[in-house]
Design a protein around this motif. Sequence first.
Motif, PDB file in Angstrom:
ATOM      1  N   GLU A  93      73.036  -5.957 -50.347  1.00 48.83           N
ATOM      2  CA  GLU A  93      73.133  -4.631 -50.852  1.00 48.83           C
ATOM      3  C   GLU A  93      74.217  -4.029 -50.320  1.00 48.83           C
ATOM      4  O   GLU A  93      74.113  -3.870 -48.954  1.00 48.83           O
ATOM      5  CB  GLU A  93      72.087  -3.781 -51.143  1.00 48.83           C
ATOM      6  CG  GLU A  93      71.367  -4.304 -52.577  1.00 48.83           C
ATOM      7  CD  GLU A  93      70.226  -3.161 -52.831  1.00 48.83           C
ATOM      8  OE1 GLU A  93      70.707  -2.028 -52.953  1.00 48.83           O
ATOM      9  OE2 GLU A  93      69.157  -3.585 -52.709  1.00 48.83           O
ATOM     10  N   ASN A 103      74.580  -9.198 -59.215  1.00 54.48           N
ATOM     11  CA  ASN A 103      73.736  -8.010 -59.098  1.00 54.48           C
ATOM     12  C   ASN A 103      73.880  -6.909 -57.993  1.00 54.48           C
ATOM     13  O   ASN A 103      74.096  -5.837 -58.354  1.00 54.48           O
ATOM     14  CB  ASN A 103      72.281  -8.104 -59.587  1.00 54.48           C
ATOM     15  CG  ASN A 103      71.595  -7.005 -59.885  1.00 54.48           C
ATOM     16  OD1 ASN A 103      72.083  -6.242 -60.689  1.00 54.48           O
ATOM     17  ND2 ASN A 103      70.532  -6.531 -59.176  1.00 54.48           N
ATOM     18  N   SER A 131      77.300  -5.428 -59.159  1.00 51.30           N
ATOM     19  CA  SER A 131      77.157  -4.207 -59.909  1.00 51.30           C
ATOM     20  C   SER A 131      76.511  -3.088 -59.639  1.00 51.30           C
ATOM     21  O   SER A 131      76.985  -2.024 -60.176  1.00 51.30           O
ATOM     22  CB  SER A 131      75.961  -4.839 -61.007  1.00 51.30           C
ATOM     23  OG  SER A 131      76.434  -6.149 -61.736  1.00 51.30           O
ATOM     24  N   LEU A 132      75.158  -3.306 -58.826  1.00 54.06           N
ATOM     25  CA  LEU A 132      74.672  -2.035 -58.247  1.00 54.06           C
ATOM     26  C   LEU A 132      75.782  -1.149 -57.381  1.00 54.06           C
ATOM     27  O   LEU A 132      75.879  -0.012 -57.657  1.00 54.06           O
ATOM     28  CB  LEU A 132      73.514  -2.493 -57.251  1.00 54.06           C
ATOM     29  CG  LEU A 132      72.308  -2.982 -58.030  1.00 54.06           C
ATOM     30  CD1 LEU A 132      71.410  -3.683 -56.988  1.00 54.06           C
ATOM     31  CD2 LEU A 132      71.636  -1.640 -58.715  1.00 54.06           C
ATOM     32  N   LEU A 173      78.427   0.330 -59.768  1.00 52.69           N
ATOM     33  CA  LEU A 173      77.858   1.477 -60.432  1.00 52.69           C
ATOM     34  C   LEU A 173      77.529   2.571 -59.653  1.00 52.69           C
ATOM     35  O   LEU A 173      78.028   3.732 -60.215  1.00 52.69           O
ATOM     36  CB  LEU A 173      76.439   1.303 -61.127  1.00 52.69           C
ATOM     37  CG  LEU A 173      76.501   0.349 -62.300  1.00 52.69           C
ATOM     38  CD1 LEU A 173      75.116  -0.323 -62.397  1.00 52.69           C
ATOM     39  CD2 LEU A 173      76.721   1.184 -63.465  1.00 52.69           C
ATOM     40  N   ARG A 181      79.430   6.342 -59.991  1.00 55.78           N
ATOM     41  CA  ARG A 181      78.781   7.410 -60.299  1.00 55.78           C
ATOM     42  C   ARG A 181      79.324   8.672 -58.945  1.00 55.78           C
ATOM     43  O   ARG A 181      79.279   9.808 -59.272  1.00 55.78           O
ATOM     44  CB  ARG A 181      77.176   7.253 -60.063  1.00 55.78           C
ATOM     45  CG  ARG A 181      76.205   8.183 -60.843  1.00 55.78           C
ATOM     46  CD  ARG A 181      74.773   7.797 -60.520  1.00 55.78           C
ATOM     47  NE  ARG A 181      74.544   6.340 -61.216  1.00 55.78           N
ATOM     48  CZ  ARG A 181      73.563   5.540 -60.874  1.00 55.78           C
ATOM     49  NH1 ARG A 181      72.892   6.036 -59.729  1.00 55.78           N
ATOM     50  NH2 ARG A 181      73.373   4.303 -61.348  1.00 55.78           N
ATOM     51  N   ARG A 220      63.127   6.779 -65.630  1.00 50.14           N
ATOM     52  CA  ARG A 220      64.423   7.797 -65.570  1.00 50.14           C
ATOM     53  C   ARG A 220      64.447   8.387 -67.126  1.00 50.14           C
ATOM     54  O   ARG A 220      65.533   9.297 -67.179  1.00 50.14           O
ATOM     55  CB  ARG A 220      65.618   6.847 -65.590  1.00 50.14           C
ATOM     56  CG  ARG A 220      65.708   6.162 -64.237  1.00 50.14           C
ATOM     57  CD  ARG A 220      66.866   5.337 -64.051  1.00 50.14           C
ATOM     58  NE  ARG A 220      67.031   4.784 -62.743  1.00 50.14           N
ATOM     59  CZ  ARG A 220      67.749   3.970 -62.399  1.00 50.14           C
ATOM     60  NH1 ARG A 220      68.948   3.498 -63.040  1.00 50.14           N
ATOM     61  NH2 ARG A 220      67.819   3.357 -61.364  1.00 50.14           N
ATOM     62  N   GLU A 274      73.745   0.105 -68.189  1.00 55.37           N
ATOM     63  CA  GLU A 274      74.046  -1.053 -67.210  1.00 55.37           C
ATOM     64  C   GLU A 274      73.225  -0.824 -65.940  1.00 55.37           C
ATOM     65  O   GLU A 274      72.812  -1.791 -65.443  1.00 55.37           O
ATOM     66  CB  GLU A 274      75.304  -0.840 -66.761  1.00 55.37           C
ATOM     67  CG  GLU A 274      76.286  -1.934 -66.713  1.00 55.37           C
ATOM     68  CD  GLU A 274      77.600  -1.741 -66.375  1.00 55.37           C
ATOM     69  OE1 GLU A 274      78.088  -1.979 -65.439  1.00 55.37           O
ATOM     70  OE2 GLU A 274      78.385  -0.900 -67.216  1.00 55.37           O
ATOM     71  N   ALA A 275      73.174   0.258 -65.628  1.00 53.16           N
ATOM     72  CA  ALA A 275      72.235   0.843 -64.368  1.00 53.16           C
ATOM     73  C   ALA A 275      70.782   0.172 -64.597  1.00 53.16           C
ATOM     74  O   ALA A 275      70.259  -0.113 -63.707  1.00 53.16           O
ATOM     75  CB  ALA A 275      72.449   2.302 -63.948  1.00 53.16           C
ATOM     76  N   ALA A 334      70.594  -3.344 -63.914  1.00 48.29           N
ATOM     77  CA  ALA A 334      70.968  -3.719 -62.679  1.00 48.29           C
ATOM     78  C   ALA A 334      69.722  -3.457 -61.741  1.00 48.29           C
ATOM     79  O   ALA A 334      69.175  -4.201 -60.790  1.00 48.29           O
ATOM     80  CB  ALA A 334      71.881  -3.108 -62.039  1.00 48.29           C
ATOM     81  N   GLN A 335      69.069  -2.257 -61.934  1.00 43.81           N
ATOM     82  CA  GLN A 335      68.018  -2.006 -61.387  1.00 43.81           C
ATOM     83  C   GLN A 335      66.743  -2.930 -61.667  1.00 43.81           C
ATOM     84  O   GLN A 335      65.689  -3.055 -60.784  1.00 43.81           O
ATOM     85  CB  GLN A 335      67.462  -0.467 -61.427  1.00 43.81           C
ATOM     86  CG  GLN A 335      66.205   0.129 -60.644  1.00 43.81           C
ATOM     87  CD  GLN A 335      66.646   0.265 -59.240  1.00 43.81           C
ATOM     88  OE1 GLN A 335      67.770   0.119 -58.904  1.00 43.81           O
ATOM     89  NE2 GLN A 335      65.582   0.172 -58.296  1.00 43.81           N
ATOM     90  N   GLN A 355      66.715  -5.968 -62.185  1.00 43.63           N
ATOM     91  CA  GLN A 355      67.076  -7.155 -61.385  1.00 43.63           C
ATOM     92  C   GLN A 355      66.524  -6.843 -60.045  1.00 43.63           C
ATOM     93  O   GLN A 355      65.994  -7.853 -59.346  1.00 43.63           O
ATOM     94  CB  GLN A 355      68.528  -7.611 -61.281  1.00 43.63           C
ATOM     95  CG  GLN A 355      69.097  -8.195 -62.694  1.00 43.63           C
ATOM     96  CD  GLN A 355      70.651  -8.081 -62.834  1.00 43.63           C
ATOM     97  OE1 GLN A 355      71.025  -9.118 -62.137  1.00 43.63           O
ATOM     98  NE2 GLN A 355      71.127  -7.066 -63.544  1.00 43.63           N
ATOM     99  N   LYS A 356      67.236  -5.678 -59.445  1.00 41.41           N
ATOM    100  CA  LYS A 356      66.784  -5.517 -58.140  1.00 41.41           C
ATOM    101  C   LYS A 356      65.253  -5.411 -57.777  1.00 41.41           C
ATOM    102  O   LYS A 356      64.815  -5.666 -56.677  1.00 41.41           O
ATOM    103  CB  LYS A 356      67.497  -4.091 -57.579  1.00 41.41           C
ATOM    104  CG  LYS A 356      67.187  -3.590 -56.265  1.00 41.41           C
ATOM    105  CD  LYS A 356      67.992  -2.591 -55.915  1.00 41.41           C
ATOM    106  CE  LYS A 356      67.369  -1.922 -54.790  1.00 41.41           C
ATOM    107  NZ  LYS A 356      68.141  -0.653 -54.347  1.00 41.41           N
TER     108      LYS A 356
END
Lengths: 380, 188
Positions: free
Chosen positions: A159, A244, A247-248, A251, A255, B112, B161-162, B165-166, B168-169
């Motif tokens: 990450e 991933n 992606s994180l 994103l 933002r 959320r 999308e978020a 992604a989250q 998966q995390k």
Amino acid sequence: MANSWRHERWDSLRLLTPNWQTDLPGYAYAGPDPDGYLTAVEVADLIAGYAAASAAPVRTGTAVTSLRRTEDGYAVVTTAGEFRCRTVVLASGACNLPSVPDWQAAVPAKVDQLTPFDYRAPDQLADGGVLVVGASATGVQLADEIRRSGRPVVLSVGEHVRLPRLYRGRDVLWWMAASGVWDQRFDELDDLDRARRLPSPQLAGTPERRTLDLNALVADGVELVGRWAALRDGRALFSGGLRNVFSLADLKMRRLLSTFDEWAERTGAAADAPDPYAPTGVPESARLQLDLGSGEIRTIVWATGYRPDYAWLDVPVLDGRGRLRHEGGVVDSAASPGLYALGLPVLRRRKSTFLYGIEDDAREIVGHLAGHLAGHVAGW
Amino acid sequence: MTEVSTSSGTAENGVNVQALLDAREALKSAPEAAQFTWRASSKWQNGVHSTTRVQNFYGLGQEQSHKTETVFDADHPAVFAAEDNGITPIEYLLVGLASCLTAGVASVAQNRGIQLRSVESTVEGQHDIRGILGDPDVRNGYNDIKVTFTIDADATPEEIEALVAQSQKRSAVFDALTNPTNVTVEVA
């Protein structure tokens, strides 16, 4: 003075903050290059200059070997004798030791291993492949310069925080400050723990003000692999979750940049048009393992983070994970009245670990400290 | 069930997020209670057909049990010259991955304040079966797994999308598939 900047980092290191932002209280940058970034040696000189200008009673070449409670304060044992005091501010920072995974001991002996504390420049490395582990500021900077030395570089990416160096014509750290992100307070954040664990952003302070994200590194020929998850039978095993983490990071960057856009819109701040940026490119097939015995990798550079060294702190103020227990820099006040901290990640604000970010924190901590000395009940 | 109000509104996805947040808080001071053991018991039937039963597990410091026992048949299809009494073991991995990520999407959306209307996904695993047939140059397991979500929710495409992604995390199965795990197999 400024020992870690002078002696414990690599030769090419520069500050991530631009010079105009490198601003100690009453001691602003006045040189010819406000948009540039100080070299590590220049940072050390800046700190020495500040010490002289402020006439602070600095004791150089003096290591603290123990700090413990006394009846009415603290005893500070140093290599130059013992001091007694009623209050102490811990300002030794969060980056005193390299943080490396346990399995480094099991890496085959013919592979050299370096941390940012012993790495100086590419020419000290054996010819051949280099595995850089970690893609925060340190990892991307070292991967970049080692790749430029002509060596094949594999970068292991977990990450990470992606940022462009410039956004809409201004330094991204200008946006962080101007839009108020850097001033967000520790007691206003949704998840303080996460904010404090955030890795350093993928930034470098180069004269060209170049963006050093993963796309730039791949364009230079760096090979990306996933987070190094385990070492088994002499093989490094990497996570298959690379897509991933891209992606994180994409994103979160998007933002953040849109909060800049919204702020600019709201305040009418002058800035160029929003820059387009490409998503982080996913390699067609990232390798999942690498045989460390094959000779392909001659050197591993651990850019896996730093940790504080509290070996000398003989006051029971660490939590189960070895982190200092503090509330906005006031260290666990029941166990240690009069003990304070400064310069830790998001200590009181997001900017707490930046040179210019310390001023507001210091003012508040000193206010609390003065109240403690005057016998006021602790509290804000 | 709980409702979580956030700046983006009130969502009702049927996930008790408050209970999960409370558990996270409680486990901070009692990490030993967070240690779970999941179990399955398997029995050979005939050919490559086996039956695996799941009911009991350990967690929160004591033995726990699902409401009922679940029985899974695993076999191989006719093209493997088997009787096809159930899906193949490697397909169970897809079941685990899809259901784990879907649970994650629902939980994160609830947390959320995002109202979901439908969450569908397809999972495809690319598998070169020469590995299991003995070719030493081909791996036994999947080479690549692809999950495609189709989500209808009160959220922007970026928020969706978020969510994915989250999820998966924080997914146990995504982690188990993407990162190596120590596995001990022994004869009792």
